[in-house]
Scaffold this active site. Structure first.
Site, PDB file in Angstrom:
ATOM      1  CE  LYS A 266      -4.109  -1.363   2.519  1.00  0.00           C
ATOM      2  NZ  LYS A 266      -5.067  -1.015   3.540  1.00  0.00           N
ATOM      3  NE  ARG A 267       4.962   0.620   4.242  1.00  0.00           N
ATOM      4  CZ  ARG A 267       4.395  -0.434   4.806  1.00  0.00           C
ATOM      5  NH1 ARG A 267       3.309  -0.287   5.516  1.00  0.00           N
ATOM      6  NH2 ARG A 267       4.918  -1.642   4.667  1.00  0.00           N
TER       7      ARG A 267
END
Ligand code: GLU
Length: 508
Positions: A266-267
């Site tokens: 996600k990062r």
């Protein structure tokens, strides 16, 4: 497979935008359920209230909806096994935690955060990692160490506690995963996980097991990151006496970065040059991240490309509708190893879907873009244009770049083309061609072409040179579909105007 009714669940925690790997997990669950005539549930796992993010639930539901993944039972749909949001089920869990204490599978732990922090610190100083496990628990502040009276006194005094699982000593947990086969783990490598927290809510592990049991889940299909939790989950089924109806497990391979180096996280946000989320996301703190939908991906192309990440049909077929995916899907063909995400392949998929969609479908989408630009043209004309340039476009937004000259007079002329194609005698030639075109009766592509060709021949000019210069006048560049098709579409008057404008504007 047993004859049990297939019931699967997608069980995200609403901690932010749903990652594309999460969408794939939902998709595989959905395909599996529908293939077997079963139910697909959406359960929101929000027992960790500190990680709750406003808007995440809606985002998850909208993402599934966009993909055409239909929820049979869930927070919006309801169902006979609800509620489907764990925070609304809080009364349910305590009883099972108590049951585990009574049967000796769990215990109260009164250790404070400071005490545990000090132990961790001490461990670090000795280059060890402190773990709350079957070796250390006998010395800690819990109901295994304390007398019954001491424990009762603490409980009566309202002292804060957690309930931990009492991991058996040196026990071989034998498990089966549909994708990975048999997996054995020795309990001495596992810690005594917290099952119930001091805030009165269960942790993920307890809530997940209790709900899967009560919701009669037949198969747990989830990401590989949950594989390390599987021994605890199997032991919980045993401890609660639910082995007979324990679901089968399938842990899906990770989605890897295009380099194959590590998982697509996600990062990664937009750092890698492509979205990692299905839809545009705006976090409560104002941070934003791009989404496949807003980037111009078709939902069916997105679903298709996700399905082929970690699963293959065993044939060369690459394009599948949802119905075809449902028919072809099987967990046996899910790979064990992680699958690299290839953004070029993702674009390839969208390009394929662009070709598969009818001109009318694409026209409906493209008209929205034209309206935004303040351009209103007859639908039939737009559809004709779409048919001509579609194959050169990956996204609907590319169509404008490929076709703007159909809708507006060029305002610029490609310098490179000017340099190469605009000679000294070109303005005079173009003016002559303009006169020819202005005089064509029954103006259409064929008649215009005939007239221009005859004129070129009569004057013994080079056909290529004239056509290149004419294209520059009409399109403003050296590219585009058949020139006379364009000329027919923009019409006689506009053709004449464009040549006049080019002749007066283009300076060598
Ligand atoms: N709540 C977990 C998650 O966020 C669910 C894992 C599972 O499917 O058991 O992924």
């Amino acid at each position: 497979m047993s004859n049990r009714k297939v019931r699967v669940r997608f069980a995200p925690s609403p901690t932010g935008a749903l990652h594309m790997g999460g969408v794939r997990t939902a998709l595989f669950n959905y395909l599996f359920a529908k293939k077997h005539g079963g139910d697909f549930l959406l359960r929101i796992e929000d027992t960790d209230q500190t990680r709750f993010v406003e808007g995440a639930e809606e985002y998850i539901m909208e993402s599934l909806e966009w993909c055409g993944i239909k929820v049979d039972e869930g927070i919006r749909e309801g169902g006979a096994f609800g509620p489907y949001r764990q925070s609304e089920r809080r009364e349910i869990y305590k009883k099972y935690a108590d049951q585990l204490i009574e049967s000796g599978h769990a215990y109260y732990a009164f250790d404070t955060a400071e005490e545990l922090g000090a132990l961790r610190q001490k461990g670090e100083e000795n280059k060890e990692t402190f773990t709350y496990n079957n070796a250390t628990r006998v010395e800690l502040n819990n109901s295994l160490k304390l007398t019954k009276q001491e424990v009762d006194a603490k409980l009566n005094a309202g002292e804060s506690y957690v309930i931990r699982f009492k991991m058996p000593v040196n026990h071989e947990v034998k498990m089966n995963d549909i994708i990975r086969g048999n997996v054995n783990v020795n309990t001495d490598t596992l810690d005594d996980k917290v099952l119930f927290k001091s805030d009165g809510l269960p942790t993920y592990h307890l809530a997940n097991i209790v709900d899967d049991h009560l919701m009669e889940i037949s198969h747990v299909i989830r990401g590989e990151e949950w594989l390390p939790s599987m021994p605890l989950h199997v032991l919980l089924y045993e401890a609660l006496g639910w082995v007979d109806t324990m679901p089968e497990f399938a842990h899906l391979p990770l989605l890897l970065k295009p380099t194959g180096n590590g998982k697509l996280s996600k990062r990664d946000g937009d750092k890698l040059g492509f979205p990692v989320f299905p839809l545009f996301w705006k976090a409560p703190n104002g941070d934003t991240a791009s989404g496949y939908r807003e980037e111009g991906y078709f939902a069916d192309a997105f679903v298709n490309l996700l399905a082929l990440l970690g699963w293959n049909p065993g044939t060369e077929q690459e394009i599948f509708t949802m119905e075809e995916l449902i028919a072809a899907f099987s967990l046996d063909r899910v790979t064990k190893s992680g699958s690299k995400f290839d953004p070029k392949k993702a674009e390839w998929y969208n390009h394929q879907y662009m070709a598969l969609k009818t001109d009318a479908e694409i026209t409906n989408l493209f008209i929205v873009e034209l309206k935004e630009k303040g351009i209103e043209v007859e639908v039939a004309l737009v559809e004709k244009v779409v048919g001509m340039v579609k194959e050169r476009a990956v996204f609907v937004k590319d169509i404008w770049e490929q076709s703007s000259f159909f809708f507006e007079t060029p305002t610029e002329y490609d310098e490179k083309v000017v340099k190469k194609r605009w000679k000294e005698n070109t303005p005079a030639q173009m003016t002559a061609i303009k006169e020819v075109l202005a005089g064509v009766p029954n103006f259409n592509a064929a008649n215009a072409k005939q007239a221009v060709s005859d004129y070129i021949e009569k004057n013994e000019w080079g056909f290529g040179a004239i056509m290149n210069a004419l294209r520059l006048c009409i399109v403003g560049a050296g590219k585009g579909p058949d020139l006379f098709d364009i000329i027919e579409m923009i019409g006689q008057e506009e053709t004449v105007l464009r040549i006049e404008k080019a002749v007066s504007v283009i300076k060598k």
